[in-house]
Design a protein around this motif. Sequence first.
Motif, PDB file in Angstrom:
ATOM      1  N   GLN A 124      23.632   3.767   8.077  1.00 12.50           N
ATOM      2  CA  GLN A 124      23.435   2.279   8.475  1.00 12.50           C
ATOM      3  C   GLN A 124      22.172   1.804   7.900  1.00 12.50           C
ATOM      4  OE1 GLN A 124      25.073   0.131  10.486  1.00 12.50           O
ATOM      5  NE2 GLN A 124      26.934   1.622  11.311  1.00 12.50           N
ATOM      6  N   PRO A 125      21.995   0.361   7.703  1.00 12.48           N
ATOM      7  CA  PRO A 125      20.781   0.107   7.235  1.00 12.48           C
ATOM      8  C   PRO A 125      19.538   0.344   8.064  1.00 12.48           C
ATOM      9  CG  PRO A 125      22.510  -1.652   7.278  1.00 12.48           C
ATOM     10  CD  PRO A 125      23.103  -0.421   8.001  1.00 12.48           C
ATOM     11  N   LYS A 172      15.269   3.661   2.507  1.00 12.03           N
ATOM     12  CA  LYS A 172      16.343   3.929   1.841  1.00 12.03           C
ATOM     13  C   LYS A 172      17.289   5.196   1.743  1.00 12.03           C
ATOM     14  CE  LYS A 172      17.303   3.988  -3.210  1.00 12.03           C
ATOM     15  NZ  LYS A 172      17.320   5.314  -3.515  1.00 12.03           N
ATOM     16  N   ARG A 173      16.372   6.092   2.015  1.00 14.90           N
ATOM     17  CA  ARG A 173      17.049   7.512   2.098  1.00 14.90           C
ATOM     18  C   ARG A 173      17.856   7.839   3.388  1.00 14.90           C
ATOM     19  NH1 ARG A 173      14.571  10.966  -2.240  1.00 14.90           N
ATOM     20  NH2 ARG A 173      13.403   9.789  -3.442  1.00 14.90           N
ATOM     21  N   LEU A 174      16.963   7.213   4.592  1.00 18.02           N
ATOM     22  CA  LEU A 174      17.546   7.353   5.849  1.00 18.02           C
ATOM     23  C   LEU A 174      19.020   6.565   5.792  1.00 18.02           C
ATOM     24  CD1 LEU A 174      14.541   7.058   8.129  1.00 18.02           C
ATOM     25  CD2 LEU A 174      16.055   9.056   8.069  1.00 18.02           C
ATOM     26  N   GLN A 175      19.157   5.314   5.241  1.00 21.84           N
ATOM     27  CA  GLN A 175      20.411   4.365   4.944  1.00 21.84           C
ATOM     28  C   GLN A 175      21.350   5.489   4.419  1.00 21.84           C
ATOM     29  OE1 GLN A 175      19.966   0.520   4.199  1.00 21.84           O
ATOM     30  NE2 GLN A 175      21.902   0.314   2.810  1.00 21.84           N
ATOM     31  N   GLU A 176      20.981   6.165   3.214  1.00 20.27           N
ATOM     32  CA  GLU A 176      21.954   6.788   2.458  1.00 20.27           C
ATOM     33  C   GLU A 176      22.525   8.161   3.294  1.00 20.27           C
ATOM     34  OE1 GLU A 176      19.600   7.868  -0.638  1.00 20.27           O
ATOM     35  OE2 GLU A 176      19.871   6.026  -1.884  1.00 20.27           O
ATOM     36  N   GLY A 234       0.696  -1.124   0.098  1.00 22.90           N
ATOM     37  CA  GLY A 234       0.023  -0.028   0.123  1.00 22.90           C
ATOM     38  C   GLY A 234       0.930   1.345   0.080  1.00 22.90           C
ATOM     39  N   THR A 235       0.000   2.348   0.121  1.00 25.96           N
ATOM     40  CA  THR A 235       0.653   3.685   0.071  1.00 25.96           C
ATOM     41  C   THR A 235       1.839   3.708   1.199  1.00 25.96           C
ATOM     42  OG1 THR A 235      -1.340   4.703  -1.009  1.00 25.96           O
ATOM     43  CG2 THR A 235       0.648   6.231   0.308  1.00 25.96           C
ATOM     44  N   SER A 236       1.312   3.279   2.395  1.00 29.38           N
ATOM     45  CA  SER A 236       2.213   3.425   3.812  1.00 29.38           C
ATOM     46  C   SER A 236       3.495   2.735   3.332  1.00 29.38           C
ATOM     47  CB  SER A 236       1.514   3.052   4.783  1.00 29.38           C
ATOM     48  OG  SER A 236       0.906   1.854   4.563  1.00 29.38           O
ATOM     49  N   ASP A 237       3.486   1.336   2.745  1.00 27.05           N
ATOM     50  CA  ASP A 237       4.556   0.686   2.454  1.00 27.05           C
ATOM     51  C   ASP A 237       5.574   1.356   1.417  1.00 27.05           C
ATOM     52  OD1 ASP A 237       5.723  -1.919   2.997  1.00 27.05           O
ATOM     53  OD2 ASP A 237       5.267  -2.290   1.017  1.00 27.05           O
ATOM     54  N   VAL A 238       5.092   2.028   0.457  1.00 31.38           N
ATOM     55  CA  VAL A 238       5.831   2.875  -0.507  1.00 31.38           C
ATOM     56  C   VAL A 238       6.462   3.903   0.215  1.00 31.38           C
ATOM     57  CG1 VAL A 238       5.793   4.298  -2.489  1.00 31.38           C
ATOM     58  CG2 VAL A 238       4.275   2.234  -2.393  1.00 31.38           C
ATOM     59  N   VAL A 239       5.919   4.591   1.038  1.00 25.11           N
ATOM     60  CA  VAL A 239       6.435   5.617   1.686  1.00 25.11           C
ATOM     61  C   VAL A 239       7.313   5.147   2.905  1.00 25.11           C
ATOM     62  CG1 VAL A 239       6.054   7.561   3.375  1.00 25.11           C
ATOM     63  CG2 VAL A 239       4.467   7.164   1.590  1.00 25.11           C
TER      64      VAL A 239
END
Length: 327
Positions: free
Chosen positions: A65-66, A57-61, A46-51
């Motif tokens: 850290q993963p 991904k962006r926090l890891q970058e 769903g939308t929440s999963d996409v967000v």
Amino acid sequence: MQTRIRRRALAALALAAVFPAAALAQDAANWPARPVTLVIPYPPGGTSDVVGRQLAKRLQEELGQPFVAENKAGAATAIGATAVARAQKDGYTLLLSAGTTFTVVPHLNDKLQYKLADFEPVAAVCSVPFAFVVKKDFPAKTMQEFVAYAKAHPGKINNATNGQGSMVHLLGELVATGLDIKMAQVHYKGAAPATMDMIAGVVDSNVEALTSAVPNVNAGQYRALAVLSPERQPLMPNVPTFKELGHPEINGETWYAVFAPAGTPKPVVDKLNVALRKITTSASFREAMQKIGNEAKSSSPSELLELTQQQSRQWGDLIRRLNIKVD
């Protein structure tokens, strides 16, 4: 001798109190030093999963850290929220929550095992705008005509919802009370069946997230009469707001935000807030959200707390006034 022993015991106790505090401070300063779990209290897809996966991904970058997105769905987000409320207060378990977790669900369920005070608000991430839509052959072409039709046929308009007590249900009631009309609320088990019956013309109207509404309106499956946001939506530039139509009180959206367990060290919350604000104000994140019908948002922890409390009062008042219950 006894005095000396007592002094040594007190000194040992003092050191025992100091060293854990120093260790916690050091851990907070080095956060994140290992993978972080971002709990998404919804099913995958769903939308929440996409967000949530975009954020992970962006926090890891950003933080090196993963960040692992983990779906913990069920009980109107209560399962995921409860798990995070009970997690270690070290910043390694976070919640990506919709506003309803704190603004709606507590007013409908008095047996919840979490409360807002169990969390540290960190930052808003994005908002989800909504549009009021009608089936493609509905007699009214404008909101003014819709109101006139509804008043001439009280209770005859069937308005779809995503389920009793859902945000879409509350927004439908907000529209009805704001326009001073009566609609029959038809409750479905989720957004997908409600949308299918809108397309089929089985129901007359719906308050629908732009994520679903935009492609179907553009394809001529049904029509949008107004949006519930304060400003016109870029994806529906020709659709007026309720505010423009003289109904500023019909203003509603949901949103996603990151929360940590209460007691998470302030340096961790502050560092995470800075990272999230950098991400959510970036052009690439804004564009990614626009593609799924959302609007990127950012906030301080105090602003997020104020927003949550204000909307909790708003929806709590509506729920009590209309005596809305869930089975």
